[in-house]
Motif scaffolding. Structure first.
Motif, PDB file in Angstrom:
ATOM      1  N   SER A 492     -28.365  -4.893  15.694  1.00 39.40           N
ATOM      2  CA  SER A 492     -28.110  -4.912  14.250  1.00 39.40           C
ATOM      3  C   SER A 492     -26.706  -4.403  13.999  1.00 39.40           C
ATOM      4  N   SER A 494     -24.043  -3.390  10.647  1.00 37.18           N
ATOM      5  CA  SER A 494     -24.021  -3.149   9.207  1.00 37.18           C
ATOM      6  C   SER A 494     -22.710  -2.513   8.805  1.00 37.18           C
ATOM      7  N   ASP A 496     -21.660  -0.100   5.458  1.00 39.17           N
ATOM      8  CA  ASP A 496     -22.122   0.607   4.266  1.00 39.17           C
ATOM      9  C   ASP A 496     -20.916   1.228   3.585  1.00 39.17           C
ATOM     10  N   LYS A 521     -23.965  -2.587   0.863  1.00 35.28           N
ATOM     11  CA  LYS A 521     -24.245  -2.538   2.301  1.00 35.28           C
ATOM     12  C   LYS A 521     -24.597  -3.930   2.808  1.00 35.28           C
ATOM     13  N   LEU A 523     -25.973  -6.107   6.049  1.00 33.87           N
ATOM     14  CA  LEU A 523     -26.797  -5.904   7.234  1.00 33.87           C
ATOM     15  C   LEU A 523     -27.067  -7.245   7.897  1.00 33.87           C
ATOM     16  N   GLU A 551     -32.210   0.012   7.248  1.00 27.54           N
ATOM     17  CA  GLU A 551     -31.777  -0.811   8.380  1.00 27.54           C
ATOM     18  C   GLU A 551     -32.850  -1.812   8.791  1.00 27.54           C
TER      19      GLU A 551
END
Length: 768
Positions: A492, A494, A496, A521, A523, A551
């Protein structure tokens, strides 16, 4: 013009010293040496006697108000003198040298250590080391105030006897009268033909009379012989012996009986017996007679040792007349250990004899609707920046609602470190063995490393992160697809970001600071087919503002949601300068999806909509007493409103007023109900309490509680009616409870505070 005169034998004057002074003052240092010869008053080492003539007028120290018995109060321990020193002051006095006697007249006050005696006249005899006081006698020491016509004190033995007594026990707000009373050593008071109450002066709503009352402040206990209890003049109890506490120290004996009625069980009476086994452990045994079922015996054992504490509860009914089971019972263990500052452990275990036990003997809707019992034993070590856990967990299912599940063992290691000011590294590693009586059992290994870079300024932040996840199973039987070792490898990524903005603002007539905090954010988690992976611990949590930025949209480990999305929202809050109280906070946000969500629970369909519902939250303090909060979900593309919760609350702890109005709407779960709760005074002595929770979805009342309370200075009576759903089949239980409280002494009946504390949010905060 006042004078102080020393008088010889037969009262013949030896000298006269008329002086223009206000009061006479004497200091006597009392030693513990053998008695001196009679007549050697001025020379004996036993009493160093000094007459000090005051050079300025002094007023008498007024005695404390004796009878403030309505409310218990603490009397500070004042040490007037040290080392046995006796101080006496009076308007005038005489000294009889041959008889070793001092006589003081008018507003006489005698002080010794933490004792205080006032009277119209006090005679001190040095030979016998005694004091005799007459006229408006007041004797005071910590937790005891006594008034009478005449008093006799023996200083060396530290005893005092007073006739025609009126007394007060401030620690419990108690007062009474007696033919005579005496102190029998430090902290002990004995009264004869005594009458006792905690009501205010002039109010004898309830009284305890006894031939003899002994109050021991050292042990914290009072004993009465040939005692009779009267309420409103009606005798309710007579006993040859009665014992009760005068402070918060524990003592063995019968506790207050409990009583009530329910339509499922009939009349119920319980008589607890408390065992003060040791300072660090005790027990309570409670037999309960249940008219429709039989005799139920319950027990509680509590213990506290260095680094260890816990509670053991158990109850059993040898033969339940309404059940096919000959023997029914339950046991509960709650143990906590701190082996060291870093090494800790706990054990929580509950077991019942049958699936319907909690429905039949549980006392609230939360207990009666319990579907499973969660038992846990674990030991954990807390490092500086890491944690390790070894645990056993068992979910014991009641009925056939679900499959039982055991985790044994579960080994978990987590660490969270900051190598630099701009980076954060975390790691989670887990091994767990899932065991089921029915269905798939499997072992699971999960490895979850994560790296985040952090850039922060007072006005903004940005945090990119990258994580990987490897999960492997070893199933006892083949799962979907026939494999016994399914596994999953995912990553994953991301980013933010957010801003912090503040401004000065006048709101609600008060100046303060308002913040504005937009947050975005992104993702990304690629899709991987997880249909061959068993699901032991993943669920979909409630959708709210905080969960916009998760998440993983699932909890647990067995499902990792695929994601290509952008979550965005803005929150604001207002902080009042004068009180530093947050008067207002709100947030609103949404998720924009760039791809379908293909990973689902069970047979749920793939999610194809491009945006999530719009979610908003609001907390508003309308005033010092009024507040409101709301959570709303809105889906503009489908059904509109999806989930909402609105609550309006009035809470005044000083005036003891509480009211809550609530509404919950959750159409996807077929849940809609309203909730009203209140605790409100009707008159100065009468108040009403209640709660009504009504399900619009099912068209029925979930719980209704109503009660009245009559409260006076020294006693309180409360009665309550309750109707609630007692089991999963929707059957109701109707019950009635009452409670009579003799303030400062005890309570008779059901613990209504406990019941309303569960039903009325904020009830415990009211001054009761």
């Amino acid at each position: 013009m006042l004078g102080f005169r020393l008088t010889g034998a037969r009262g013949l004057p030896l000298s006269a010293l008329p002086l223009n002074i206000g009061r006479s003052y004497a200091i006597l240092r009392v030693s513990r040496q053998p008695h001196a010869p009679k007549g050697s008053c001025l020379n004996t080492p036993r009493v160093a006697f000094l007459i000090c003539l005051a050079l300025t007028p002094a007023s008498a120290v007024e005695a404390a108000d004796v009878f403030q018995a309505c409310t218990a109060r603490q009397v500070p321990v004042e040490h007037y003198t040290e080392g046995g020193l006796v101080e006496i002051s009076a308007d005038s006095g005489e000294a009889f040298i041959d008889e070793s006697e001092l006589v003081f007249f008018g507003n006489v006050e005698m002080l010794q250590e933490h004792r205080r005696l006032t009277a119209d006249e006090i005679r001190y005899n040095q030979s016998s080391d005694t004091v005799t006081a007459e006229g408006n006698v007041r004797f005071q020491q910590p937790e005891l105030i006594v008034a009478g016509d005449r008093a006799h004190l023996e200083l060396e033995r530290e005893t005092a006897k007073i006739d025609q007594v009126s007394y007060e026990l401030p620690g419990i707000g108690g007062r009474g009268t007696a033919d005579s009373g005496e102190t029998a050593g430090e902290g002990v008071f004995v009264a004869h033909r005594v009458r006792f109450t905690t009501c205010a002066e002039g109010d004898d709503s309830w009284t305890i009379s006894a031939r003899k009352l002994r109050v021991d402040r050292n042990s914290g206990q009072a004993n009465a012989s040939n005692a009779r209890f009267r309420f409103k003049g009606v005798p309710l109890l007579a006993t040859p012996w009665l014992q009760f506490p005068i402070d918060d120290r524990r003592m063995s004996g019968l506790l207050v009986p409990t009583a009530g009625y329910s339509s499922r069980n009939g009349f119920e009476v319980g008589l607890p017996y408390y065992l003060n086994l040791a300072p660090n452990y005790d027990a309570t045994i409670t037999p309960r007679i249940i008219s429709k079922r039989g005799l139920l015996i319950g027990g509680e054992f509590r213990y506290l040792f260095p680094g260890h504490r816990g509670t053991l509860l158990g109850e059993m009914i040898p033969q339940d007349r309404l059940s096919d089971n000959d023997f029914r019972g339950a046991i509960h263990i709650d143990h906590r250990s701190n082996f060291t500052e870093r090494l800790r452990g706990k054990l929580i275990y509950t077991s019942v004899s049958d699936d319907n036990y909690l429905e039949d003997f549980g006392r609230n809707i939360g207990v009666t609707s319990t579907r499973y019992l969660n038992n846990v034993a674990d030991i954990r070590y807390l490092g500086d920046d890491w944690k390790a856990l070894a645990s056993w967990e068992q979910k014991e299912v009641l009925g056939t609602f679900d499959r039982p599940l055991t985790r044994f063992p579960q080994l978990l290691f987590t660490t969270d470190q900051r190598p630099t000011d701009f980076s954060r590294v975390s790691f989670v590693g887990e091994y767990v063995n899932f065991q089921r009586d029915r269905g798939i059992s499997s072992q699971r290994i999960d490895v979850y490393p994560r790296l985040a870079l952090q850039w922060r300024k007072p006005w903004a932040y940005a945090q990119p992160s990258l994580s990987g996840r490897y999960t492997k199973y070893a199933a006892d039987d083949g799962v979907s697809g026939g494999t016994t070792e399914p596994h999953r490898t995912l990553f994953s990524a991301s980013l933010d970001t957010g801003l912090f903005m503040e401004r000065n603002l006048d709101l609600f007539g008060n100046s303060g600071i308002q913040s504005l905090e937009p947050r975005v954010k992104y993702l990304y988690t690629p899709y991987e087919d997880q249909s061959d992976i068993p699901n032991f611990d993943s669920i979909l949590p409630d959708f709210n503002y905080a969960n916009l930025f998760r998440e993983n949209r699932f909890t647990g480990t067995d499902r990792i949601g695929d994601a290509n999305q952008l979550a965005y929202g803005v929150s604001t809050r207002f902080m009042e300068n004068a009180s530093l109280r947050e008067r207002f906070s709100a947030g609103i946000g949404q998720i924009l999806y760039f791809s379908d969500r293909r990973v689902q629970l069970g047979n749920d369909p793939v999610e194809t909509y491009a945006t999530s519902p719009l979610v908003g939250e609001l907390d508003l303090a309308l005033s010092r007493l009024w507040s409101t909060n709301a959570v709303v979900q809105w889906n503009p593309t489908e059904s509109g409103q999806e989930n909402s919760l609105v609550r309006l609350r009035y809470h005044d702890t000083e005036a003891r007023k509480l009211m809550t109005l609530g509404y919950r709407y959750y159409p996807s779960r077929n849940l809609e109900y309203s909730d009203i709760a209140f605790d409100w005074p009707i008159t100065r002595k009468i108040r009403a309490l209640g709660r009504w929770q009504y399900s619009t979805s099912f068209g029925q009342t979930m719980e209704a509680v109503g009660g009245l309370e009559y409260d006076t200075c020294c006693w309180r009576f409360r009665g309550a009616l309750r109707r609630y759903i007692a089991n999963a089949d929707g059957e109701y239980d109707n019950s009635f409870f009452f409670q009579l409280e003799l303030k400062g002494l005890s309570r008779l009946g059901h613990d209504i505070d406990e019941m309303f504390g569960r039903s009325l949010y904020g009830y415990d905060a009211l001054d009761r």
